[in-house]
Design an enzyme around this catalytic site. Structure first.
Site, PDB file in Angstrom:
ATOM      1  N   SER A  77       2.597  -5.203  -8.318  1.00 32.93           N
ATOM      2  CA  SER A  77       3.111  -4.031  -7.644  1.00 32.93           C
ATOM      3  C   SER A  77       2.096  -3.313  -6.758  1.00 32.93           C
ATOM      4  O   SER A  77       2.482  -2.513  -5.907  1.00 32.93           O
ATOM      5  CB  SER A  77       3.648  -3.048  -8.683  1.00 32.93           C
ATOM      6  OG  SER A  77       2.586  -2.547  -9.472  1.00 32.93           O
ATOM      7  N   LYS A  80      -3.817   3.815  -5.239  1.00 35.18           N
ATOM      8  CA  LYS A  80      -2.401   3.495  -5.429  1.00 35.18           C
ATOM      9  C   LYS A  80      -1.574   4.762  -5.691  1.00 35.18           C
ATOM     10  O   LYS A  80      -2.053   5.700  -6.329  1.00 35.18           O
ATOM     11  CB  LYS A  80      -2.279   2.510  -6.609  1.00 35.18           C
ATOM     12  CG  LYS A  80      -0.930   1.813  -6.741  1.00 35.18           C
ATOM     13  CD  LYS A  80      -0.931   0.854  -7.946  1.00 35.18           C
ATOM     14  CE  LYS A  80       0.412   0.152  -8.125  1.00 35.18           C
ATOM     15  NZ  LYS A  80       0.452  -0.704  -9.330  1.00 35.18           N
ATOM     16  N   SER A 108      -0.083  -6.630 -11.901  1.00 39.63           N
ATOM     17  CA  SER A 108       0.074  -5.860 -10.664  1.00 39.63           C
ATOM     18  C   SER A 108      -1.188  -5.685  -9.829  1.00 39.63           C
ATOM     19  O   SER A 108      -1.120  -5.266  -8.677  1.00 39.63           O
ATOM     20  CB  SER A 108       0.665  -4.481 -10.976  1.00 39.63           C
ATOM     21  OG  SER A 108       2.051  -4.605 -11.220  1.00 39.63           O
TER      22      SER A 108
END
Lengths: 491, 480
Positions: free
Chosen positions: A156, A81, A180
């Site tokens: 997210s 990420k 997330s």
């Protein structure tokens, strides 16, 4: 025989060990898929193409020479990420304000991955600074759900979720502050675990809300997550909040569900829960019973306070964490022709942060200011303790808790992004777990009528990751959801 | 001590002590020896607070804080927390400072405490509110004065150094008292060995100054002990003039401008910063158990007060001498090292407090910054004692000795030796008598013994201080 990309990470590793494939073949396969699928889903922000191939060649040599014990993830591509620090590779949190910033250091999880032989194949898209549940708020533009490109992948960590669903890589890392990891795992039909707070080092995770978040795996199966978690978990001297508890053999799972006491928190099945989601989760619970588990209803009465509590704590911490982005040392800098550093700071931050990030900074700043601190922050901390106590009480009676990860399935892109409150409601079933600090795995348990995946959360007691993952493995063994690929990823 | 015009000033100090005797900074493993290094070179991702990095507490810093807390008779807390103090300033990489707080549920490492010192002839005790730990920000540099510089430079080498902040109650009553207080605090810190206060910026102050019945003004950025007195005097004068002119003191924060020697308003109460303190989520509470306290007590070195008493007893010198020597650890160490090799303790303290200190003050240096050694001083005292040189000659040697020369070599080099040639001195004495008929007349009247010493001095002058004073006196008496 299954195509290479149709395998789970666990199966791929076995094939690598057995010489049925090579790190170069694996890497080339996924790079090719990325080339083909990225225009459709935009899950990635940076592809580490040349370096990853070179690393794969090196891994191939090492694998050939390896006798007996080899590195646990040797030659395995992994997506990381955008908010996890990687030496020499952009780490922007998908914010304009971090454009041009190239970290000189690796997050501890990245160091551990590299030591385990994994290869960073790409960085993945996310909501700016992890603030969002749809991956629509990225300065690079939104990510599309591989199951339906008109829908969001969740957030997210939506880039990591979509990349795994589309089989652009066999492994990915996300981070979970209020859901997330679990939200995109649920929306994309893959597995993901937020471990106990302190289980995985946060060193190198660009902070959104320090006291809530954990880095964790997003993978095809719970078994893959277990294997990846074994590598990244454990005490880290660089993170004072990481805990010195031994890392179990998560991938061994549990022997069976026989005698497992499963709690069904009634608050997870309240208003706003989509019928399809409810049905799928109930079906999965029935499967658990068939496998020998017993169920009982439990109550977590205080989780009705979870959402405001979570947003207060997260925004307060964020308002302070994000203060360092001022244009002086790295990233975006907007100079002002006249005026001092204050003017430069303001202009840089105004242009560098997106509207949602600015909203949370302003709300957090307000809540921490003199006269409001006790009313908001202190009260939120008290509520947090009460919520944690609810979980402790429930988990004293049962081994695990299960419930839907998300109240709905993935929604259409653009439908919620302009309405922050509706977007915040997305997190209603995930944030209580971050407040409590306990581990929670999301595993796919079915799909709605439109074919959009549905995830179920398995929550356990502190540091009981092995049990939580074991339940997930037992379920996926019977449900076999991971055998189903999104149509666009199938061929 | 009330001011002559009846206006009583009240001063409180916040003293920052930089723990530069720690090997590393407060949160990372960067060396704390950043002094004199190229700007922005003593840095790592952690002390630069790059995105994603986390602080890890230097345990030794906690031990140092406990030492100071105990030395100041404060109440070292069983559990202490770090808080974030949020404000935007370019010298801070995070735009918040990790510090400690005594409100909002915060507990600083040490609460209370006191320090006894002497101000002039008065014995005073000042109390502390707390001693807390925090990180040092970077350093801003300007082209000349802060108010006129067109640019500001930032050097982050200092960023993340460990600081202890000792906050006093508003109990100091004059700049002189503040100076005396700081001198004593300084001696304690030196004896604890937690900071080298000779390094630039290692002891900095903020001061709260008010006149009874008027608003309080905070003066920031006082960079050394020497500046404190100046800043306080300026600010007192400013406030006094304003009050006398019928004006009102505004509650505000002012900045001490060292270059222009004035305080400048930074912000008033209306725009007072709201630091939005809240617990630092990246650090865990620090537990201080009995074991740590016992270890600190065991490690506690001899402190100035105890040392003064011991020196008085051991060397039989006046308490005044001992306390002056113990104002500086280096001076006290020098004294004891010299006494060890030259057994006249009073003689040694006389010289250290007299000519050596005078020279140091003139050159604005501390004894440890010079090349003077106990061996050299002892040698000089021996040369006086065995009659090789006079005290007057010795005084002339001190300068060279501070640069590292041995007194015996200086004597050889410059052929300075005591003159005990009676014939030569007799001739010189006769010259002096002829040259000073008026004085000679006075001496003969016998009213003022100092007139005789004037004549001795004149002989000394003719010999550049080398004449044996006793022999000269005898000769002069005889001739008169």
């Amino acid at each position: 025989m299954a195509k290479l990309h149709e395998n789970t990470a666990t199966e791929l590793l076995r094939m690598l060990s057995a010489g049925e494939t090579t790190p170069v073949e694996v890497m080339a396969t996924y790079l090719e898929r990325i080339g083909k699928l990225e225009p459709k889903i935009h899950a990635l922000t940076f592809v580490n193409k040349d370096a990853a191939l070179k690393e794969a060649e090196r891994a191939a040599k090492e694998l050939k020479g390896a006798k007996g014990k080899k590195k646990p993830l040797l030659g395995m591509p992994i997506v990381v990420k955008e908010c996890i620090s990687t030496t020499g590779i952009q780490t922007t949190c998908c914010s304009k304000i971090l454009q041009g910033y190239i970290p000189p250091y690796d997050a501890t999880v990245v160091t551990r991955l590299k030591q385990a032989g994994a290869i960073i194949i790409a960085k993945s898209n996310m909501d700016e600074f992890a603030m969002g549940s749809s991956t629509e708020r990225s300065c690079y533009g939104p990510t599309m759900n591989p199951w339906d490109v008109n829908r969001v992948p969740g957030g997210s960590s939506g880039g990591s979720g979509a990349a795994i669903a589309a089989r652009e890589a066999p492994l990915a890392l996300g981070s979970d502050t209020g859901g997330s990891i679990r939200c995109p795992a649920a929306y994309c039909g893959v597995a993901g675990i937020k471990s106990t707070y302190g289980r995985v080092s946060r060193y190198g995770l660009v902070a959104y809300a320090n006291s809530l978040e954990q880095i964790g795996p997003i993978t095809i199966t719970a078994r893959d997550s277990a294997m990846l978690l074994e590598v990244i978990a454990g005490k880290d001297i660089a993170d004072s909040t990481s805990v010195d508890v031994p890392v179990d053999k998560y991938s061994q799972g549990i022997a069976s569900l026989e005698g497992l006491k499963v709690g069904i928190p009634k608050e997870f099945f309240g208003e706003g829960l989509k019928a399809d989601v409810k049905a799928s989760v109930e079906k999965a619970v029935d499967k658990m019973k068939e496998l020998g588990a017993t169920t009982q209803e439990v109550s977590l009465p205080s989780i009705k306070y979870a959402l405001p509590t979570y947003y207060l704590i997260a925004m307060c911490e964020a308002s302070s964490n994000l203060a360092r982005f001022d244009g002086l040392r790295y990233g975006l800098r907007v100079d002002v022709p006249k005026g001092n550093y204050d003017a430069m700071f303001s202009k840089t931050r105004q242009e560098g942060f997106g509207p949602e990030v600015r909203r949370r900074i302003i709300l957090g700043t307000y809540a921490l200011s003199a006269g409001y601190y006790d009313m908001f922050y202190v009260k939120a901390l008290k509520a947090r303790t009460i919520i944690q106590d609810d979980f402790k009480k429930a988990l004293a009676k049962v081994d695990v808790l299960v419930g839907p990860t998300m109240p709905t399935t993935a929604f259409e892109i653009g439908t919620k992004v302009d309405d922050p409150l509706t977007m915040y409601l997305e997190d209603i079933l995930t944030v209580p777990i971050n407040l409590a600090g306990v581990p929670s795995l999301s595993v796919p348990v079915g799909a709605d009528k439109a074919g959009m995946p549905i995830g179920m959360q398995v929550m356990g007691n502190f540091f009981k990751e092995q049990q939580v993952l074991g339940v997930g493995m037992a379920l996926e063994d019977v449900l076999q959801f991971h055998k189903k690929l999104p149509p666009l990823a199938g061929a | 001590m009330a001011a002559d015009d009846g206006m009583q000033v009240i001063i409180g100090l916040e003293v920052h002590i930089q723990l530069n005797k720690l090997r590393t900074k407060l949160w990372c493993s960067c060396t704390s020896a950043y002094h004199g290094k190229e700007p922005n070179t003593v840095l790592c991702p952690v002390c630069l607070a790059l995105p994603g990095t986390l602080p890890v507490l230097n345990k030794r810093a906690v031990e140092f804080a406990i030492l100071l807390g105990l030395a100041l008779k404060g109440d070292v807390q069983k559990e202490t927390f770090f808080y974030r103090k949020n404000y935007y300033y370019p010298d801070m990489c995070k735009n918040f400072q990790i510090s400690q707080y005594d409100k909002a549920g915060g507990v600083p490492i040490c609460v209370g405490g006191e320090l006894a010192f002497r101000a002039g002839k008065e014995a005073r005790t000042v109390h502390f509110m707390r001693v807390h730990m925090e990180e040092d920000p970077g350093r801003l540099a300007y082209d000349g004065s802060i108010t006129t510089s067109p640019v500001a430079y930032v050097d982050y080498n200092r960023h993340g150094m460990a600081l202890l902040e000792a906050v006093t109650e508003p109990e100091l009553r004059s700049p002189e008292e503040a100076r005396a207080f700081l001198k004593k605090l300084r001696a304690i810190v030196e004896h604890l060995g937690i900071a080298d206060l000779g390094l630039e910026g290692s002891m900095r102050c903020d001061a709260n100054i008010s006149y009874k019945g008027h608003a309080r003004v905070e003066v920031k950025n006082i960079s050394s002990m020497k500046e404190v007195e100046k800043a306080l005097m300026f600010e007192m004068m400013r406030q006094k003039q304003k009050i006398k002119g019928g004006g009102e003191i505004v509650q505000e924060t002012r900045h001490w401008d060292e270059v222009r020697r004035v305080t400048v308003s930074l912000r008033t109460k209306e725009t007072e910063k709201d630091y939005r303190y809240f617990p630092e989520p990246d650090l865990v509470p620090v537990a201080i158990d009995k074991k740590m306290l016992d270890a600190a007590r065991k490690a506690m070195p001899e402190l100035p007060d105890a040392r003064i008493q011991r020196i008085v007893k051991q060397y039989q010198i006046p308490e005044y001498d001992a306390s002056v020597l113990c104002d500086s650890k280096a001076m006290a160490d020098f004294y004891e090292a010299t006494v060890k090799i030259f057994d006249d303790p009073k003689d040694v303290s006389n010289w250290l407090m007299g000519d050596v200190s005078r020279r140091l003050n003139e050159d604005l240096v501390e004894i440890e910054e010079t090349k003077l050694t106990p061996k050299a001083l002892a040698q000089m005292l021996r040369l006086i004692k065995d009659g090789t040189i006079t005290g007057k000659i010795a005084k002339g040697l001190v300068k060279g000795m501070l640069s590292g020369a041995m007194p015996a070599d200086l004597v050889k080099e410059h052929a300075v030796k005591r003159i005990d040639d009676a014939a030569l001195l007799g001739n010189l004495a006769r010259e002096v008598i002829v040259e000073n008929p008026k004085v000679v007349a006075e001496v003969k009247e016998g009213k003022n013994p100092r007139t005789f010493e004037f004549l001795v001095g004149q002989v000394m002058k003719k010999t550049k201080g080398q004449a044996d004073p006793e022999l000269t006196r005898e000769i002069l008496k005889e001739l008169l």
